[in-house]
Design an enzyme around this catalytic site. Structure first.
Site, PDB file in Angstrom:
ATOM      1  N   GLY A 161      11.572  -0.888 -19.359  1.00  0.00           N
ATOM      2  CA  GLY A 161      11.288  -2.311 -19.506  1.00  0.00           C
ATOM      3  C   GLY A 161      10.077  -2.472 -20.403  1.00  0.00           C
TER       4      GLY A 161
ATOM      5  CB  ILE B 136       5.284  -0.994 -18.106  1.00  0.00           C
ATOM      6  CG1 ILE B 136       4.635  -2.290 -17.587  1.00  0.00           C
ATOM      7  CG2 ILE B 136       4.319   0.192 -17.965  1.00  0.00           C
ATOM      8  CD1 ILE B 136       4.276  -2.298 -16.119  1.00  0.00           C
TER       9      ILE B 136
ATOM     10  CB  THR C  32       1.500   4.114 -13.603  1.00  0.00           C
ATOM     11  OG1 THR C  32       2.550   4.003 -14.567  1.00  0.00           O
ATOM     12  CG2 THR C  32       0.555   5.227 -14.016  1.00  0.00           C
ATOM     13  CB  SER C  33       6.340   2.387 -11.013  1.00  0.00           C
ATOM     14  OG  SER C  33       6.799   3.593 -10.436  1.00  0.00           O
ATOM     15  NE  ARG C  34       4.372  -2.123  -6.231  1.00  0.00           N
ATOM     16  CZ  ARG C  34       3.598  -2.591  -7.220  1.00  0.00           C
ATOM     17  NH1 ARG C  34       3.005  -1.754  -8.047  1.00  0.00           N
ATOM     18  NH2 ARG C  34       3.401  -3.886  -7.375  1.00  0.00           N
TER      19      ARG C  34
ATOM     20  CD  GLU D  44      -0.776   2.173  -3.396  1.00  0.00           C
ATOM     21  OE1 GLU D  44      -1.270   1.060  -3.645  1.00  0.00           O
ATOM     22  OE2 GLU D  44       0.004   2.737  -4.159  1.00  0.00           O
TER      23      GLU D  44
ATOM     24  CG  HIS E 219      -2.045   0.393  -7.007  1.00  0.00           C
ATOM     25  ND1 HIS E 219      -1.075   0.072  -6.098  1.00  0.00           N
ATOM     26  CD2 HIS E 219      -1.708  -0.276  -8.133  1.00  0.00           C
ATOM     27  CE1 HIS E 219      -0.192  -0.767  -6.648  1.00  0.00           C
ATOM     28  NE2 HIS E 219      -0.569  -0.988  -7.894  1.00  0.00           N
TER      29      HIS E 219
HETATM   30  C1  8YV Z   1      -1.589  -4.982  -8.570  1.00  0.00           C
HETATM   31  C2  8YV Z   1       0.347  -3.958  -9.585  1.00  0.00           C
HETATM   32  O1  8YV Z   1      -0.908  -6.160  -8.519  1.00  0.00           O
HETATM   33  O2  8YV Z   1       1.108  -5.473 -11.203  1.00  0.00           O
HETATM   34  C3  8YV Z   1       1.337  -4.884 -10.161  1.00  0.00           C
HETATM   35  O3  8YV Z   1       2.423  -5.017  -9.572  1.00  0.00           O
HETATM   36  O4  8YV Z   1       0.684  -3.029  -8.951  1.00  0.00           O
HETATM   37  C4  8YV Z   1      -1.093  -4.204  -9.766  1.00  0.00           C
HETATM   38  O5  8YV Z   1      -1.388  -4.833 -10.947  1.00  0.00           O
HETATM   39  C5  8YV Z   1      -3.030  -5.271  -8.584  1.00  0.00           C
HETATM   40  O6  8YV Z   1      -3.646  -4.085  -8.318  1.00  0.00           O
HETATM   41  C6  8YV Z   1      -3.435  -6.305  -7.552  1.00  0.00           C
HETATM   42  O7  8YV Z   1      -2.793  -6.141  -6.332  1.00  0.00           O
END
Ligand code: 8YV
Length: 330
Positions: free
Chosen positions: A159, A161, A239-241, A270, A289
């Site tokens: 996508g 990113i 760097t996603s979830r 987390e 994160h």
């Molecule tokens: C968090 C993120 O939102 O964009 C996202 O989905 O994981 C981060 O940008 C940010 O750390 C605040 O919760």
């Protein structure tokens, strides 16, 4: 809107720290309640806090049906981020609560961090830092790193990113392959990104970087079997979830050196638990994160979220809507 609301300003709760410039803008039209503590609200606290609010700017807090039921005046949930896996969007839609998010503005920052992790792993930056600081320079040789040029980067989820990561990788003379459920013809033409199956991607890549949203379909997308397909010299970057990876399986693969290393910004739980075994591994680089965590990006995200809150509180349609069905039903 209730009769009382006409006389008083609408109430907005902000659950995580955001730029002051954004809260000031919000204060022009709303009564703003900030989370005074450095820690996220507990669910119990959040239940009390949402009782009379009209809108919420939501950090990483989980916002489910129970909290929506405890917030009878809630018109919108503005996610301060691009991922909205912490929000029960289905229930929000059925309650006619707008869910908004902050896409695109954070893509460069997340791609930068992704690349920082790739470079840190390849050139052993964190180890080199400890080596110099501990006075070892001159006493024992520092291990060699690896080139990025001519290596293959596999992007899982192409996508916005993922595309930004490709732009950086091209400058480093890397070859790009990708796996996505949707073909990205533009990236194929512009950057020579080659579409492959997930299996092929895992087998061929020197660096695998994850950029899919967390959904029922992507949860544990990378588990023991997938890790087993990777080269023993390959690195995994997330760097996603956190839940997209089976963290235990990854730990075992790293410990047994089935893959070379991992760069992780996101985790199953987390903040990361203090007994998390991954903390003891030397072939990982871990960050808290912070993909979107730059001054400029966090300001842009906060203003984007606030602008949508203001629009909704003024009776207009929000711009960055997740549950677009609500716009169509108007
Ligand atoms: C968090 C993120 O939102 O964009 C996202 O989905 O994981 C981060 O940008 C940010 O750390 C605040 O919760």
């Amino acid at each position: 809107m209730e009769i009382g609301d006409v006389l008083t300003k609408p109430k907005v709760l902000v659950t995580c720290p955001i730029a002051q410039q954004a809260t000031q803008k919000l204060r022009e039209i709303a009564e703003v309640k900030l989370n005074p503590s450095a820690h996220p609200f507990t669910k119990e606290q959040l239940r009390k806090e949402v009782a009379d609010i009209n809108a919420i700017i939501l950090g990483a807090d989980k916002f489910d049906e129970e909290l929506m039921a405890a917030a009878p005046r809630l018109k919108m949930i503005a996610r301060y981020g691009v991922g909205y896996d912490n929000v029960d969007v289905k229930t929000a839609t059925s309650r006619r609560i707008f869910v908004t998010y902050t896409p695109s503005v954070l893509s460069d920052a997340v791609a930068d961090l992704t690349f920082a992790l790739i470079l840190a792993l390849s050139r052993r930056i964190t180890e080199a830092d400890s080596y110099v600081k501990s006075g070892k320079w001159g006493r024992s040789p520092f291990p060699l790193g690896l080139d990025l040029a001519r290596k293959t980067l596999g992007i899982v989820g192409l996508g916005h990113i993922g595309t930004k990561v490709i732009e950086r990788a091209r400058a480093f003379n890397m070859s790009i392959i990708y796996y996505d459920i949707v073909r990205n013809k533009q990236a194929e033409e512009k950057y020579g990104a080659k579409p492959v199956t997930l299996k092929e991607l895992l087998k061929q890549s020197d660096y695998v970087s994850l950029h899919v949203p967390l959904t029922e379909k992507t949860e544990a997308l990378i588990g023991k079997n997938e890790l087993a397909l990777m080269k023993s010299t390959a690195f995994l970057i997330n760097t996603s979830r956190g839940p997209i990876l089976d963290q235990q399986a990854l730990y075992e693969a790293l410990k047994e050196k089935k893959i070379a290393g991992a760069g992780l910004d996101v985790f199953q739980h987390e903040p990361i638990e203090s007994n998390e075994p991954m903390l003891k591994l030397s072939n990982v680089v871990l960050t808290p994160h912070m993909g979107s965590g730059t001054v400029e990006t966090r300001l842009a995200m906060a203003l984007m979220a606030v602008d949508d809150v203001i629009r909704v509180l003024k009776g207009k349609d929000p711009t960055n809507v997740v549950n677009i069905e609500l716009l169509e039903r108007r």
